[in-house]
Design an enzyme around this catalytic site. Structure first.
Site, PDB file in Angstrom:
ATOM      1  N   LYS A  36       0.813  -1.226   0.000  1.00 39.07           N
ATOM      2  CA  LYS A  36       0.000   0.000   0.000  1.00 39.07           C
ATOM      3  C   LYS A  36       0.843   1.271   0.000  1.00 39.07           C
ATOM      4  CE  LYS A  36      -0.692   0.109   4.988  1.00 39.07           C
ATOM      5  NZ  LYS A  36      -1.471  -0.467   6.080  1.00 39.07           N
ATOM      6  N   ARG A 131      -8.567  -0.193  16.140  1.00 38.00           N
ATOM      7  CA  ARG A 131      -8.927   0.205  14.786  1.00 38.00           C
ATOM      8  C   ARG A 131      -9.961  -0.828  14.335  1.00 38.00           C
ATOM      9  NH1 ARG A 131      -4.562   0.981  10.002  1.00 38.00           N
ATOM     10  NH2 ARG A 131      -5.003  -1.233   9.760  1.00 38.00           N
TER      11      ARG A 131
HETATM   12  C1  LIG Z   1      -0.720  -1.263   6.659  1.00 37.62           C
HETATM   13  C2  LIG Z   1      -1.129  -2.578   7.207  1.00 37.62           C
HETATM   14  C3  LIG Z   1      -0.182  -3.590   7.375  1.00 37.62           C
HETATM   15  C4  LIG Z   1       1.290  -3.393   7.085  1.00 37.62           C
HETATM   16  O1  LIG Z   1       1.847  -2.566   8.071  1.00 37.62           O
HETATM   17  P1  LIG Z   1       3.422  -2.256   8.084  1.00 37.62           P
HETATM   18  O2  LIG Z   1       3.605  -1.486   9.344  1.00 37.62           O
HETATM   19  O3  LIG Z   1       3.703  -1.484   6.860  1.00 37.62           O
HETATM   20  O4  LIG Z   1       4.130  -3.559   8.114  1.00 37.62           O
HETATM   21  C5  LIG Z   1      -0.619  -4.821   7.836  1.00 37.62           C
HETATM   22  N1  LIG Z   1      -1.917  -5.035   8.129  1.00 37.62           N
HETATM   23  C6  LIG Z   1      -2.864  -4.085   7.981  1.00 37.62           C
HETATM   24  C7  LIG Z   1      -4.270  -4.401   8.317  1.00 37.62           C
HETATM   25  C8  LIG Z   1      -2.501  -2.831   7.528  1.00 37.62           C
HETATM   26  O5  LIG Z   1      -3.441  -1.885   7.393  1.00 37.62           O
END
Ligand SMILES: *Cc1c(COP(=O)(O)O)cnc(C)c1O
Length: 373
Positions: A36, A131
């Site tokens: 992302k 969240r």
């Molecule tokens: C963004 C996200 C991740 C990845 O997080 P990082 O800190 O970039 O490793 C994993 N799971 C969810 C649900 C996320 O929103």
């Protein structure tokens, strides 16, 4: 070369992925690489797969579509709860999605039946970060409902830590997640293709002294892309922190009064007096701003300091010899700056060391973000 641009060293991303995949594999944990922050950039995603990631995860449907259009056929999981308005497209491009709402799962199931597919469901459990997530006491019930619904298949459960509430994934929390996996299976029968323990913040736990229990997957973005532990900000040893470099151009350099010149008692100007006046008064102005980056997420060279930014300008105060107009300045970025820079329409992405790895298939990206050099 045009500025602003992001230079991406593809071989460093492949290396970072390999560095984390090996030890996690030894502990029974697969890596799902999260794209992302790079907006689903296909060549970067390919480097993560070449480095040993078992699949990809994305938060936005548009990024998944970009991956698919570039020819990536690996499993892609949507990690943000799908929007009700997008269920048809989600089923079309994603093998599975993380879910917390029965209304969405029901709509995904109907979309899957229409498309003659089965869509995988991973139920996200609330473990304290506050969240997304189903309350643990409701998980069993929801798992049963998913099992009873044609068109979807229960693929597992997952949790997320250290994003909103900052709750760290302790050994006790991770054991609780393993226990939940056992409980749900006790009630609904074995399902557990995936018990996804969390994100980059889980790495110290996953590679630490504790048993990893039922956890067999982590979703990693930041650790792979930037080689840092998101909780402490510490570098992860053996990983590159400089796979991405932002290059911006100096558009003005001058010696300015340290305080704004006040022509009126206007409130905005009064606030601008809060700009620090203790620093050297040589100013560098760069042709990037809030629309392109998160200014506080840029690394500053010794002797340079961020004075401030507006939508399209970034102002740096410096004790160093001032660069001439047209000079390129290079910065490293934190996760927030990287994600904004990758999404900025005026920022070009240049790939370096993009020799295909052993598993690479051709990646073609017709989008404006990609420029091979
Ligand atoms: C963004 C996200 C991740 C990845 O997080 P990082 O800190 O970039 O490793 C994993 N799971 C969810 C649900 C996320 O929103």
């Amino acid at each position: 070369m045009s500025t602003p641009r992001i230079e991406v060293d593809i071989s460093k991303i492949r290396h970072n992925t390999q560095t984390v995949v090996g030890p996690l594999k030894a502990r029974g944990i697969c890596v799902t690489a999260v794209t992302k922050a790079v907006c689903g950039h296909p060549a970067i995603a390919r480097a993560m797969l070449d480095g040993g990631a078992s699949g990809l995860a994305e938060a936005r449907l548009s990024n998944v579509q970009r991956l698919r259009q570039a020819g990536l056929t690996c499993p892609v999981t949507l990690i943000r709860t799908p929007m009700l308005s997008q269920v048809d497209a989600v089923v079309h491009v994603c093998e599975a999605s993380y879910n917390t709402e029965m209304a969405v799962i029901t709509a995904l199931a109907a979309a899957a039946l229409r498309q003659n597919r089965v869509h995988g469901i991973i139920l996200m459990v609330e473990m304290g970060d506050l969240r997304e997530g189903i309350m643990p006491q409701d998980l069993g019930n929801m798992a049963q409902q998913v099992l009873d619904l044609p068109g979807v298949a229960l693929k597992g459960i997952g949790a997320n830590f250290a994003c909103l509430g900052g709750v760290a994934p302790t050994d006790a929390k991770m054991r609780a997640l393993s226990d939940l996996a056992n409980e749900v299976e006790g009630r609904c029968g074995p399902f557990s293709q995936t018990v996804s323990g969390g994100n980059s913040a889980n790495l110290p736990w996953a590679l630490g002294e504790f048993a990893t229990g039922r956890i067999n997957d982590l979703r990693l973005g930041e650790a792979i892309l930037l080689g840092v532990d998101p909780i402490t900000g510490d570098q992860i040893s053996g990983m590159f922190q400089d796979a991405f470099t932002l290059v911006a151009e100096v558009i003005e350099t001058d010696t300015k009064p340290v305080r704004p010149i006040l022509y009126s008692p206007d409130h905005t100007l009064a606030r601008m007096q809060l700009v620090p006046d203790t620093f050297d008064n040589t100013r560098i102005i760069l042709g990037i701003g809030h629309q392109d980056i998160d200014p506080v997420g840029l690394s500053m060279a010794p002797g340079d300091r961020l004075v401030g930014a507006t939508s399209d300008h970034l102002v740096i105060g410096t004790k160093n010899a001032s660069p001439s107009v047209g000079t390129e300045m290079r910065f490293e970025m934190n996760y927030s700056a990287l994600m904004r820079a990758m999404a900025a329409p005026d920022t070009q992405t240049n790939l370096h060391n993009d020799q295909p790895g052993p598993n690479a298939r051709a990646v073609q990206d017709p989008s404006r973000h990609l420029a091979l050099v």
